[in-house]
Design an enzyme around this catalytic site. Sequence first.
Site, PDB file in Angstrom:
ATOM      1  N   HIS A 162      -1.655   4.856   9.601  1.00  0.00           N
ATOM      2  CA  HIS A 162      -0.363   5.558   9.575  1.00  0.00           C
ATOM      3  C   HIS A 162      -0.466   6.935  10.212  1.00  0.00           C
ATOM      4  O   HIS A 162       0.061   7.921   9.697  1.00  0.00           O
ATOM      5  CB  HIS A 162       0.120   5.725   8.132  1.00  0.00           C
ATOM      6  CG  HIS A 162       0.381   4.437   7.412  1.00  0.00           C
ATOM      7  ND1 HIS A 162      -0.613   3.557   7.094  1.00  0.00           N
ATOM      8  CD2 HIS A 162       1.534   3.886   6.966  1.00  0.00           C
ATOM      9  CE1 HIS A 162      -0.083   2.502   6.462  1.00  0.00           C
ATOM     10  NE2 HIS A 162       1.211   2.678   6.379  1.00  0.00           N
ATOM     11  N   HIS A 197      10.504  -4.039   3.911  1.00  0.00           N
ATOM     12  CA  HIS A 197      11.027  -2.682   3.715  1.00  0.00           C
ATOM     13  C   HIS A 197      11.327  -2.035   5.056  1.00  0.00           C
ATOM     14  O   HIS A 197      10.764  -2.414   6.075  1.00  0.00           O
ATOM     15  CB  HIS A 197      10.098  -1.808   2.877  1.00  0.00           C
ATOM     16  CG  HIS A 197       8.741  -1.473   3.468  1.00  0.00           C
ATOM     17  ND1 HIS A 197       7.805  -2.428   3.813  1.00  0.00           N
ATOM     18  CD2 HIS A 197       8.158  -0.279   3.734  1.00  0.00           C
ATOM     19  CE1 HIS A 197       6.696  -1.828   4.248  1.00  0.00           C
ATOM     20  NE2 HIS A 197       6.893  -0.522   4.229  1.00  0.00           N
ATOM     21  N   GLU A 237       4.471  -5.036   8.522  1.00  0.00           N
ATOM     22  CA  GLU A 237       3.087  -4.982   8.039  1.00  0.00           C
ATOM     23  C   GLU A 237       2.627  -6.342   7.506  1.00  0.00           C
ATOM     24  O   GLU A 237       1.435  -6.541   7.270  1.00  0.00           O
ATOM     25  CB  GLU A 237       2.957  -3.900   6.953  1.00  0.00           C
ATOM     26  CG  GLU A 237       3.132  -2.504   7.525  1.00  0.00           C
ATOM     27  CD  GLU A 237       3.327  -1.422   6.463  1.00  0.00           C
ATOM     28  OE1 GLU A 237       3.280  -0.240   6.822  1.00  0.00           O
ATOM     29  OE2 GLU A 237       3.539  -1.768   5.273  1.00  0.00           O
ATOM     30  N   HIS A 279       0.815  -1.224   0.000  1.00  0.00           N
ATOM     31  CA  HIS A 279       0.000   0.000   0.000  1.00  0.00           C
ATOM     32  C   HIS A 279       0.846   1.271   0.000  1.00  0.00           C
ATOM     33  O   HIS A 279       0.453   2.290   0.569  1.00  0.00           O
ATOM     34  CB  HIS A 279      -0.982  -0.013   1.183  1.00  0.00           C
ATOM     35  CG  HIS A 279      -0.325  -0.058   2.548  1.00  0.00           C
ATOM     36  ND1 HIS A 279      -0.849  -0.772   3.592  1.00  0.00           N
ATOM     37  CD2 HIS A 279       0.789   0.526   3.032  1.00  0.00           C
ATOM     38  CE1 HIS A 279      -0.080  -0.608   4.661  1.00  0.00           C
ATOM     39  NE2 HIS A 279       0.920   0.174   4.342  1.00  0.00           N
TER      40      HIS A 279
END
Lengths: 279, 126
Positions: free
Chosen positions: A59, A193, A240, A12
């Site tokens: 977030h 990441h 995530e 995303h």
Amino acid sequence: MSKILGSVSTSHIPSIGKAIALKLQQDPYWKPFFDGFHKVHSWIAEQKPDVVVVVYNDHGLNFFLDKMPTFAIGAAESYATADEGWGIATIAPVAGDPKLSWAIIEGVVEDEFDVVTCQEMLIDHAVTIPLQLLWPDQLPPPVKIVPVCINTVQHPLPTAKRCLDFGKAIGRAIHAYGSNQKVMVLSTGGLSHQLDGERAGFINADFDAECLHALINTPEDLTKYSIHQLVELSGTQGLEVLNWIVGRGILGAKAEEKHRNYHIPISNTASAIQILQAV
Amino acid sequence: MTSHHSIPGTVPFGPTEAMKGYALNRMCYSFNADECRKAFLADEEAYMAKYNLNDQQKAAVRARNVLQMIAVGGNAYYLAKLAGIFGLNMQDIGAQQTGKSVDEFKAYLQSFASKNEMVMKGGKNV
């Protein structure tokens, strides 16, 4: 009884939102990512979901560190988007399915997952970008959503085992819900990441391959990892993948992989797409 | 607070950071609102004072230095909103933190692409 069709899982990354706004789908940098969605579009057209349970992490739009729920479930008639501070376009509000939301909430609390319930909830790019990727020409999308938000932001985080078990509890609640709706799962985020620290730019394709394989029919294999090990193996935001593990739990014991796409790099991330059909 | 072996170049955002960085992250959270971004740009010092940043946090923001911001408790998800004000993207941020040029950082990310096919085909464990 509601039917769980299967899941689509996707990264995303915020820059995808900018690429969509600038229509860069055919740009050489973006094409390998966007082309991965053709199969997703045909799968959705074939499956015709009525409602989508979206498993994601916020977030810093709906939740701040003042109050940070480990698991939160939306129970609103509709979900608005809002400015996140870095210039992604907002989209029109997305319809909710409060009856299914409450059925899930009742089911998981009965199963001893004491979630936070949200009758008002802003959805951020972790929901809106995947919806735009799945229904590029139909905004708002022709489905209702139930947002399920997982804390991947502030440790302590729920363990991988807890996430898998939470997903299983959501799945049981959906199965027990007395409607004829077809339910699809959409898990967002990851894969490996890391945005912060001297290790920024860390990517681990070998671990991503292990996760994608385990998610098909052996998700328990991922529960052997502690959160600290997951940070080490997938990066601070690669965590995530917990959203994907919750999503996998919803599907039940068996699944079949219908499609996979994997492309490094999109922004600083190993981007991935996976379709799992519940069987 | 559980102790673990450290992961080089990595600070998982836990209780210590949550307490230490609260004021800085709270300021960054405010940048969801356009009027707050404008107020920060109009008078950065006044804005930092309003959010009770300590001297180290103010210095990190003045220096536009991400590693310093992390050291004083900044959380990546919130710092991203501050970076957005300065028009910095994730490759700019990555380059700054790793001491690479932006092109070197992009090349570093690209270097992992050789694994794409392996993962597409099911990975080495399959």
